[in-house]
Write a protein that holds these residues in place. Sequence first.
Motif, PDB file in Angstrom:
ATOM      1  N   ASN A   1      75.614   6.494  84.720  1.00  7.73           N
ATOM      2  CA  ASN A   1      75.570   6.763  83.278  1.00  7.73           C
ATOM      3  C   ASN A   1      75.526   8.259  82.976  1.00  7.73           C
ATOM      4  O   ASN A   1      75.122   8.680  81.901  1.00  7.73           O
ATOM      5  CB  ASN A   1      74.333   6.098  82.663  1.00  7.73           C
ATOM      6  CG  ASN A   1      74.281   4.612  82.938  1.00  7.73           C
ATOM      7  OD1 ASN A   1      75.256   3.902  82.723  1.00  7.73           O
ATOM      8  ND2 ASN A   1      73.145   4.147  83.432  1.00  7.73           N
TER       9      ASN A   1
ATOM     10  N   GLY B   1      76.706  10.042  79.652  1.00  6.09           N
ATOM     11  CA  GLY B   1      75.882   9.885  78.455  1.00  6.09           C
ATOM     12  C   GLY B   1      74.555  10.616  78.569  1.00  6.09           C
ATOM     13  O   GLY B   1      74.140  11.311  77.638  1.00  6.09           O
TER      14      GLY B   1
ATOM     15  N   SER C   1      79.551  14.481  75.371  1.00  4.14           N
ATOM     16  CA  SER C   1      79.616  13.785  76.645  1.00  4.14           C
ATOM     17  C   SER C   1      79.650  14.767  77.811  1.00  4.14           C
ATOM     18  O   SER C   1      80.333  15.805  77.773  1.00  4.14           O
ATOM     19  CB  SER C   1      80.868  12.907  76.680  1.00  4.14           C
ATOM     20  OG  SER C   1      80.991  12.244  77.918  1.00  4.14           O
TER      21      SER C   1
ATOM     22  N   THR D   1      75.336   1.322  81.888  1.00  6.54           N
ATOM     23  CA  THR D   1      75.403   1.064  80.445  1.00  6.54           C
ATOM     24  C   THR D   1      76.536   1.815  79.764  1.00  6.54           C
ATOM     25  O   THR D   1      77.098   1.349  78.775  1.00  6.54           O
ATOM     26  CB  THR D   1      74.083   1.459  79.768  1.00  6.54           C
ATOM     27  OG1 THR D   1      73.759   2.814  80.103  1.00  6.54           O
ATOM     28  CG2 THR D   1      72.950   0.544  80.209  1.00  6.54           C
ATOM     29  N   VAL D   2      76.917   3.001  80.294  1.00 11.55           N
ATOM     30  CA  VAL D   2      77.893   3.884  79.657  1.00 11.55           C
ATOM     31  C   VAL D   2      79.264   3.719  80.307  1.00 11.55           C
ATOM     32  O   VAL D   2      79.349   3.511  81.520  1.00 11.55           O
ATOM     33  CB  VAL D   2      77.436   5.353  79.764  1.00 11.55           C
ATOM     34  CG1 VAL D   2      78.482   6.309  79.198  1.00 11.55           C
ATOM     35  CG2 VAL D   2      76.095   5.537  79.059  1.00 11.55           C
TER      36      VAL D   2
ATOM     37  N   TRP E   1      77.089  -1.475  77.403  1.00 14.73           N
ATOM     38  CA  TRP E   1      77.218  -1.162  75.981  1.00 14.73           C
ATOM     39  C   TRP E   1      78.652  -1.353  75.474  1.00 14.73           C
ATOM     40  O   TRP E   1      78.890  -1.333  74.279  1.00 14.73           O
ATOM     41  CB  TRP E   1      76.739   0.271  75.709  1.00 14.73           C
ATOM     42  CG  TRP E   1      75.263   0.442  75.944  1.00 14.73           C
ATOM     43  CD1 TRP E   1      74.337  -0.539  76.116  1.00 14.73           C
ATOM     44  CD2 TRP E   1      74.546   1.674  76.042  1.00 14.73           C
ATOM     45  NE1 TRP E   1      73.091  -0.015  76.311  1.00 14.73           N
ATOM     46  CE2 TRP E   1      73.187   1.343  76.278  1.00 14.73           C
ATOM     47  CE3 TRP E   1      74.922   3.016  75.964  1.00 14.73           C
ATOM     48  CZ2 TRP E   1      72.198   2.325  76.418  1.00 14.73           C
ATOM     49  CZ3 TRP E   1      73.939   3.992  76.104  1.00 14.73           C
ATOM     50  CH2 TRP E   1      72.587   3.653  76.333  1.00 14.73           C
TER      51      TRP E   1
END
Length: 484
Positions: free
Chosen positions: A126, A129, A168, A399-400, A406
Motif C-alpha cells: 500500500n 497511498g 500519491s 487496500t490500495v 478499496w
Amino acid sequence: MIHQRFIWIFGLLGTGLIVFGTVFFLVSPSTTIEDDPWANVPIRVDGTDHSNLITGALADSGTTLETGPDVTRLCLTCHEDAAHEVMDTVHWTWQSEPIEVSWRDEPVSIGKANTLNNFCIGIQSNEAGCTRCHAGYGWSDDTFDFTTEDNTDCLVCHDQSGTYVKASAGLPAEGVDLISVAQSVGTPTRENCGGCHFNGGGGNGVKHGDLDESLYFPTENVDVHMGRYDFLCVDCHETEQHQISGRSISVSVDNANQVACTDCHTADLVHGDERITAHLDTVACQTCHVPAGALRDATKMEWDWSTAGDPDREENIHEYLRIKGSFVYERNFMPDYLWYDGTAQHYILGDEIDPNEVAFINKLNGSIDDPNSMIWPFKVHDANQPYDTVYNILLQPNTVGPEGYWTLFDWDLALQNGAEAAGIPYSGEYGFTHTQMFWPQTHMVQPAENALQCTDCHSDNGRFDWEALGYIGDPMTWGGRDSQ
C-alpha cells in the motif's frame, strides 16, 4: 523627643510588621519555581528569506522547478549535507536499526515500513497511498531507492506558503507552484508537523487522541504550551542535523531520544506541595496534567473491519465507510491508566496469536513491581481486523491499487496480495479478531489550574481502578506500591 504616651503605637506597628512578614513568607508563591517557559528551549533562529535566493539561482542556472527532486537539487547547492542528514533519520527509513530487547531472542527492527497497526494495518503493498506522508518522493512500491538524495522532500517540513500538498507516493500534487513554495521555506511550524501527525490513520485526530487539527491554533485550555506560550512542535522536539527528538511506542521498541516533561520542569521543585511531590516516582506528569484526550476533535476508539464492503449502508466519516468498516469516535474522553516503563513489546509479522484472546499490537511493559514504571494515561484503540484462521497470524491486506480491497472489495484477493508483499503465509482462510493498541497521552497539556485534584483519584468515584493497577485498594488507605 517622642512623647512617651505614643511609644506603644510604634511597638504595635513593629509587632504587626513581624507577624505580617512571617505570614507573607509562608503563603507567598516563593515555595514554587517561577517558571520561564522559554528558559529550557532553544532560541529560534530567524529564517532566511529565500524569495530572491530562489529567483536568482534559477536565473543563474537557467533551470526551472518542475518536480520535487528539482527543488531538492536546488536546495542542496547551499545545504550540501541536508539530504544525507534526512536519510539518516526514521522520518526517511520508517524503520529502526536492530535493537536487542528482553522479549525477543533476536534483535528487533521495527517501524512504519514493516509492522502492523490496528488502523489502516500496514504499508506493505500500500506504499503509494501511505507514503503521502513520507519525507520523500516516489515511494510507490518495495523498489524505492532510499539512497538517492534527490528523493528527499525538503518542502514538506519547511513550506510556509500553506499551498504545498503531497499526492500519491509522496509526489507534489498537481498544480502546486513549486517556485512559490520553495521561496517560502522557513522553520517548521505546527502546520508542517501536523499535516502528517495530526492526520495519521486517514483523517484528522484518528490515531493519537492527543494530536489533531485543534492544535494548529489552540487556546491555552486545549494546550497550555501552544496556546498560552505559542510553542511550536520543534521547541520541545528539539532537532539537530534533522534528527528530531521524541519517540512513539506505535513504531519504536526503546525509550531512547525521548522528550520528557523534566527536560524543562525540575520534578522535585516544580510543586510547592510535598504531598504532590511524593507522587512523582509513581505517577507520570501527564496523568494529572493531561486529564482528557480529544478535547475539541473526536478521535477513533474502535474500528471494525469485518463490516466493510456493504454498498447499501449509509456512509458517515465518523460511523461507517464502505472501504473501511464501522467506527466509534469519542471526544473529551477520560484516558485509561496503566503502568508503563516507556517501552512496549510489538507484534511482529508472522507471530502466532490466540484468536480467543485480545491480540496486543504494542503490549506495554511495566508493572507495580517495577520501580521504573509509572502510571500513565492512554488512549486504548480496539479493532476487529483480519487474521489467518489456519496459521493464526494477523494478516496484512492490500487496500490500495487496482487489485486493492478499496477497489474490488475482495478480501481473499486483498489478503493474498498483502501477505505476499509482507512475506507472510496465507492459507486462503481468514476471519477477524480483536486487537488493541495503546497511545500515551502527552499533548493537550492543561494549565495548572485544570490539572487533576486529589479527589479525582482518591475517592469512591475516582478515575483509578486501584485493584487493576495491583493495589489492595486506594493507597491513601492501604499504602503505596511498596506496601502491596
